[in-house]
Design a protein around this motif. Structure first.
Motif, short mmCIF file in Angstrom:
data_model
loop_
_atom_site.label_atom_id
_atom_site.label_comp_id
_atom_site.label_asym_id
_atom_site.label_seq_id
_atom_site.Cartn_x
_atom_site.Cartn_y
_atom_site.Cartn_z
N UNK A 3 19.34 78.08 -46.03
CA UNK A 3 19.74 79.25 -47.15
C UNK A 3 20.19 78.61 -48.18
N UNK A 4 21.33 77.75 -47.97
CA UNK A 4 22.12 77.29 -49.28
C UNK A 4 21.09 76.68 -50.32
N UNK A 5 20.23 75.96 -49.68
CA UNK A 5 19.45 75.12 -50.47
C UNK A 5 18.23 75.88 -51.46
N UNK A 6 18.13 77.15 -50.82
CA UNK A 6 17.19 78.01 -51.42
C UNK A 6 17.90 78.55 -52.84
N UNK A 7 19.15 78.50 -53.10
CA UNK A 7 19.80 78.77 -54.35
C UNK A 7 20.37 77.56 -55.12
N UNK A 8 19.46 77.11 -55.96
CA UNK A 8 20.19 75.92 -56.74
C UNK A 8 21.43 76.23 -57.46
N UNK A 9 21.62 77.30 -57.71
CA UNK A 9 23.00 77.78 -58.42
C UNK A 9 23.25 78.80 -57.69
N UNK A 37 24.25 82.68 -52.15
CA UNK A 37 23.92 83.09 -53.50
C UNK A 37 25.32 83.16 -54.51
N UNK A 38 26.39 83.17 -54.00
CA UNK A 38 27.67 83.10 -54.80
C UNK A 38 28.38 84.65 -54.68
N UNK A 39 27.79 85.55 -53.91
CA UNK A 39 28.40 86.95 -54.00
C UNK A 39 29.76 86.73 -53.12
N UNK A 40 30.65 87.70 -53.48
CA UNK A 40 31.79 88.07 -52.52
C UNK A 40 31.39 89.07 -51.67
N UNK A 41 31.23 88.84 -50.44
CA UNK A 41 30.61 89.95 -49.66
C UNK A 41 31.55 91.02 -49.01
N UNK A 42 31.74 92.25 -48.94
CA UNK A 42 32.27 93.20 -48.14
C UNK A 42 31.44 93.65 -46.91
N UNK A 43 31.85 92.82 -45.63
CA UNK A 43 31.16 92.92 -44.41
C UNK A 43 31.69 94.09 -43.81
N UNK A 44 30.66 95.09 -43.70
CA UNK A 44 30.99 96.26 -43.09
C UNK A 44 30.58 96.31 -41.71
N UNK A 45 31.25 96.49 -40.68
CA UNK A 45 30.81 96.56 -39.18
C UNK A 45 30.89 98.23 -39.20
N UNK A 46 29.54 98.79 -38.60
CA UNK A 46 29.42 100.15 -38.38
C UNK A 46 29.53 100.44 -37.04
#
Length: 179
Positions: A3-9, A37-46
């Motif tokens: 997954x990380x390799x799929x985003x060069x930047x 991909x560099x996003x800060x993610x709000x991980x919401x458990x529902x």
């Protein structure tokens, strides 16, 4: 390819993305791809009736795992049947991470009841209404066949959703959080 390799930047660097039902299956794959991909993610458990695990604990463990490899992710928990609490998520996340750039809501299908699917469609609508103006919202609904087809619960919906979000957010750089 990883997954990380799929985003060069880091095309989503500076973006804050809210992901509902982010702790298992497709939602977990989406969360990992967004972080890569560099996003800060709000991980919401529902949380919802019939859920066989603890959404809040799952969110916390996933965030700890992601932080351990250098990603930014914060855990949140919401009762999927409480649309007022759902609508308050973007404001809460904004206070913690910065303005929400986008959201993704995963509609559970693998073994889900019709009532649960309807609940998550309502969650998706509440999140979309609560987002800042112009922030994109994606609802990932793998469809009714997912209840019987394991191939519909694989990484393809996650890859597709994140690629769509990257395309939208990189065309609209003003949606990114100010550094």
């Amino acid at each position: 390819m990883s997954i990380a390799a799929s985003y060069a930047s880091a095309p989503l660097d500076g973006c804050v993305v809210l992901v509902v039902d982010a702790t298992t299956g497709i939602g977990r794959a989406i969360t990992a791809r967004l972080c890569a991909a560099g996003a800060a993610v709000a991980v919401v458990g529902a949380g919802h009736p019939g859920r066989g695990d603890d959404a809040a604990t799952n969110a916390a463990f996933l965030c700890k795992e992601l932080a351990g490899i250098g990603h930014v992710a914060l855990p949140y928990q919401v009762d999927a049947e409480d649309t007022d609490a759902v609508a308050g998520l973007p404001g809460q996340i904004s206070a913690d991470l910065g303005p929400v750039s986008a959201s993704i809501v995963v509609v559970p299908r693998c073994g889900a009841t019709d009532r649960l699917v309807e609940t998550f469609h309502a969650v998706s609508a509440a999140v979309a209404r609560a987002l800042p103006e112009g922030a994109p919202h994606i609802e990932v609904d793998p469809g009714p066949r997912a209840a019987t087809s394991a191939t519909r619960c694989d990484d393809e919906p996650a890859r597709s959703a994140v690629e769509r979000l990257v395309a939208v957010l990189t065309r609209t750089p003003d949606r990114r959080r100010s550094a």
